[in-house]
Design a protein around this motif. Structure first.
Motif, PDB file in Angstrom:
ATOM      1  N   ASP A 151      -8.788   4.686   2.716  1.00  0.00           N
ATOM      2  CA  ASP A 151      -7.826   3.804   2.054  1.00  0.00           C
ATOM      3  C   ASP A 151      -6.387   4.236   2.320  1.00  0.00           C
ATOM      4  O   ASP A 151      -5.506   3.382   2.489  1.00  0.00           O
ATOM      5  CB  ASP A 151      -8.091   3.793   0.551  1.00  0.00           C
ATOM      6  N   ASP A 152      -6.125   5.529   2.349  1.00  0.00           N
ATOM      7  CA  ASP A 152      -4.763   5.999   2.616  1.00  0.00           C
ATOM      8  C   ASP A 152      -4.293   5.571   4.003  1.00  0.00           C
ATOM      9  O   ASP A 152      -3.124   5.222   4.196  1.00  0.00           O
ATOM     10  CB  ASP A 152      -4.696   7.526   2.496  1.00  0.00           C
ATOM     11  N   ILE A 153      -5.212   5.600   4.975  1.00  0.00           N
ATOM     12  CA  ILE A 153      -4.871   5.169   6.332  1.00  0.00           C
ATOM     13  C   ILE A 153      -4.546   3.677   6.336  1.00  0.00           C
ATOM     14  O   ILE A 153      -3.576   3.233   6.962  1.00  0.00           O
ATOM     15  CB  ILE A 153      -6.020   5.474   7.306  1.00  0.00           C
ATOM     16  N   GLU A 154      -5.334   2.898   5.628  1.00  0.00           N
ATOM     17  CA  GLU A 154      -5.092   1.457   5.581  1.00  0.00           C
ATOM     18  C   GLU A 154      -3.749   1.148   4.919  1.00  0.00           C
ATOM     19  O   GLU A 154      -3.012   0.269   5.373  1.00  0.00           O
ATOM     20  CB  GLU A 154      -6.234   0.762   4.846  1.00  0.00           C
ATOM     21  N   GLN A 155      -3.437   1.865   3.845  1.00  0.00           N
ATOM     22  CA  GLN A 155      -2.160   1.651   3.187  1.00  0.00           C
ATOM     23  C   GLN A 155      -0.999   1.995   4.116  1.00  0.00           C
ATOM     24  O   GLN A 155       0.029   1.308   4.125  1.00  0.00           O
ATOM     25  CB  GLN A 155      -2.072   2.487   1.910  1.00  0.00           C
ATOM     26  N   ARG A 156      -1.160   3.046   4.923  1.00  0.00           N
ATOM     27  CA  ARG A 156      -0.108   3.424   5.875  1.00  0.00           C
ATOM     28  C   ARG A 156       0.122   2.320   6.898  1.00  0.00           C
ATOM     29  O   ARG A 156       1.264   2.000   7.245  1.00  0.00           O
ATOM     30  CB  ARG A 156      -0.480   4.729   6.571  1.00  0.00           C
ATOM     31  N   HIS A 157      -0.960   1.727   7.379  1.00  0.00           N
ATOM     32  CA  HIS A 157      -0.812   0.651   8.362  1.00  0.00           C
ATOM     33  C   HIS A 157      -0.156  -0.581   7.737  1.00  0.00           C
ATOM     34  O   HIS A 157       0.664  -1.249   8.383  1.00  0.00           O
ATOM     35  CB  HIS A 157      -2.175   0.290   8.952  1.00  0.00           C
ATOM     36  N   LEU A 158      -0.499  -0.885   6.479  1.00  0.00           N
ATOM     37  CA  LEU A 158       0.140  -2.012   5.819  1.00  0.00           C
ATOM     38  C   LEU A 158       1.626  -1.762   5.620  1.00  0.00           C
ATOM     39  O   LEU A 158       2.454  -2.666   5.796  1.00  0.00           O
ATOM     40  CB  LEU A 158      -0.532  -2.279   4.467  1.00  0.00           C
ATOM     41  N   ARG A 159       1.977  -0.540   5.267  1.00  0.00           N
ATOM     42  CA  ARG A 159       3.397  -0.207   5.107  1.00  0.00           C
ATOM     43  C   ARG A 159       4.132  -0.364   6.428  1.00  0.00           C
ATOM     44  O   ARG A 159       5.270  -0.843   6.472  1.00  0.00           O
ATOM     45  CB  ARG A 159       3.538   1.226   4.581  1.00  0.00           C
ATOM     46  N   ARG A 160       3.486   0.022   7.505  1.00  0.00           N
ATOM     47  CA  ARG A 160       4.107  -0.137   8.822  1.00  0.00           C
ATOM     48  C   ARG A 160       4.333  -1.616   9.130  1.00  0.00           C
ATOM     49  O   ARG A 160       5.366  -1.992   9.710  1.00  0.00           O
ATOM     50  CB  ARG A 160       3.222   0.508   9.896  1.00  0.00           C
ATOM     51  N   CYS A 161       3.399  -2.471   8.738  1.00  0.00           N
ATOM     52  CA  CYS A 161       3.578  -3.912   8.956  1.00  0.00           C
ATOM     53  C   CYS A 161       4.830  -4.419   8.245  1.00  0.00           C
ATOM     54  O   CYS A 161       5.595  -5.212   8.801  1.00  0.00           O
ATOM     55  CB  CYS A 161       2.357  -4.670   8.442  1.00  0.00           C
ATOM     56  N   VAL A 162       5.036  -3.965   7.012  1.00  0.00           N
ATOM     57  CA  VAL A 162       6.201  -4.405   6.259  1.00  0.00           C
ATOM     58  C   VAL A 162       7.480  -3.843   6.881  1.00  0.00           C
ATOM     59  O   VAL A 162       8.513  -4.508   6.919  1.00  0.00           O
ATOM     60  CB  VAL A 162       6.065  -4.003   4.777  1.00  0.00           C
ATOM     61  N   GLU A 163       7.413  -2.608   7.402  1.00  0.00           N
ATOM     62  CA  GLU A 163       8.567  -2.047   8.104  1.00  0.00           C
ATOM     63  C   GLU A 163       8.900  -2.879   9.339  1.00  0.00           C
ATOM     64  O   GLU A 163      10.080  -3.135   9.629  1.00  0.00           O
ATOM     65  CB  GLU A 163       8.278  -0.599   8.507  1.00  0.00           C
ATOM     66  N   LEU A 164       7.874  -3.296  10.081  1.00  0.00           N
ATOM     67  CA  LEU A 164       8.101  -4.126  11.257  1.00  0.00           C
ATOM     68  C   LEU A 164       8.694  -5.479  10.867  1.00  0.00           C
ATOM     69  O   LEU A 164       9.569  -6.014  11.563  1.00  0.00           O
ATOM     70  CB  LEU A 164       6.787  -4.331  12.021  1.00  0.00           C
ATOM     71  N   ALA A 165       8.232  -6.036   9.754  1.00  0.00           N
ATOM     72  CA  ALA A 165       8.802  -7.294   9.266  1.00  0.00           C
ATOM     73  C   ALA A 165      10.278  -7.125   8.933  1.00  0.00           C
ATOM     74  O   ALA A 165      11.116  -7.979   9.255  1.00  0.00           O
ATOM     75  CB  ALA A 165       8.028  -7.778   8.039  1.00  0.00           C
ATOM     76  N   ALA A 166      10.624  -5.997   8.298  1.00  0.00           N
ATOM     77  CA  ALA A 166      12.024  -5.728   7.970  1.00  0.00           C
ATOM     78  C   ALA A 166      12.849  -5.540   9.238  1.00  0.00           C
ATOM     79  O   ALA A 166      14.001  -5.967   9.313  1.00  0.00           O
ATOM     80  CB  ALA A 166      12.127  -4.494   7.075  1.00  0.00           C
TER      81      ALA A 166
END
Length: 215
Positions: A3-18
């Motif tokens: 789950d921690d890995i998945e959360q990291r990837h989701l955070r990266r998606c939001v960073e890319l959106a920003a």
């Protein structure tokens, strides 16, 4: 996948959106991840170039088709800041990619854009599973820390910046400093492969932020 890995990837998606928003583009970002949790490729929206098909999910599907075996694609996961549009969902299904995990749904985005008075897009917004029946799809936005903005909230910032006379609210509302990717596509291991599409420097300079079309 942990789950921690998945959360990291989701955070990266939001960073890319920003990062896309900071470049004057629409705020969507996606990461293609192997079964073992390794990030294989990432991208964000590039529709400011004038090509409305330049969605990150579509680019990742093309990359997967050229660089992964059918078995690898089926076992992979695409993490994305916003649920796939019908075009990207179809590309995902035709290529044979596996699970999708998103931080903000198409229904949320459509409702927010309607509240803002943004005209509907030329392509109807549909849930992914109406395009690719049986595909595993998960919404993981409740688990994201509050300091990471969902795609819907970032869209509000785009609308504010594109409205004449509106204050520049993006830095205050995003509350994060994204680290734009140094390489558009990252591959297995430590050495990135060259991008399959023209680098940012080869694209026409965006004319500035525009109100998103709802994808």
């Amino acid at each position: 996948m942990d789950d921690d890995i998945e959360q990291r990837h989701l955070r990266r998606c939001v960073e890319l959106a920003a990062a896309a928003l900071a470049e004057g583009d629409e705020p969507f970002g996606s990461v293609l991840v192997a079964a073992d949790g390794t990030a294989l490729a990432e991208d964000h929206n590039r529709v400011a170039s004038g090509d409305r098909t330049r969605h990150p999910e579509f680019e990742l599907a093309r990359w997967a088709a050229a660089n992964m075996t059918p078995e690898e694609r089926e076992a992979a996961t695409v993490f994305t800041s916003g649920e796939h549009c019908p075009m990207c969902a179809a590309a995902h299904g035709w290529v044979g990619l596996g699970r999708i995990v998103y931080a903000s749904s198409s229904e949320q985005l459509a409702a927010r854009l309607a509240d803002l008075g943004v005209p509907p897009p030329p392509v109807r917004t549909l849930p992914i599973q109406e395009i690719v029946p049986g595909l595993p799809v998960e919404a993981r936005f409740p688990a994201l820390p509050t300091r990471f903005m969902t795609c819907t909230a970032v869209t509000t910032a785009v609308h504010d910046r594109s409205t004449p006379g509106a204050p520049a609210t993006r830095p205050r509302r995003l509350r994060l400093t994204p680290t734009p990717p140094t390489q558009r596509v990252k591959t297995r291991g430590s050495s990135p492969s060259p991008p399959r599409t023209p680098p940012r420097s080869a694209l026409p300079a965006p004319s500035g932020p525009r109100a998103p079309s709802g994808r």
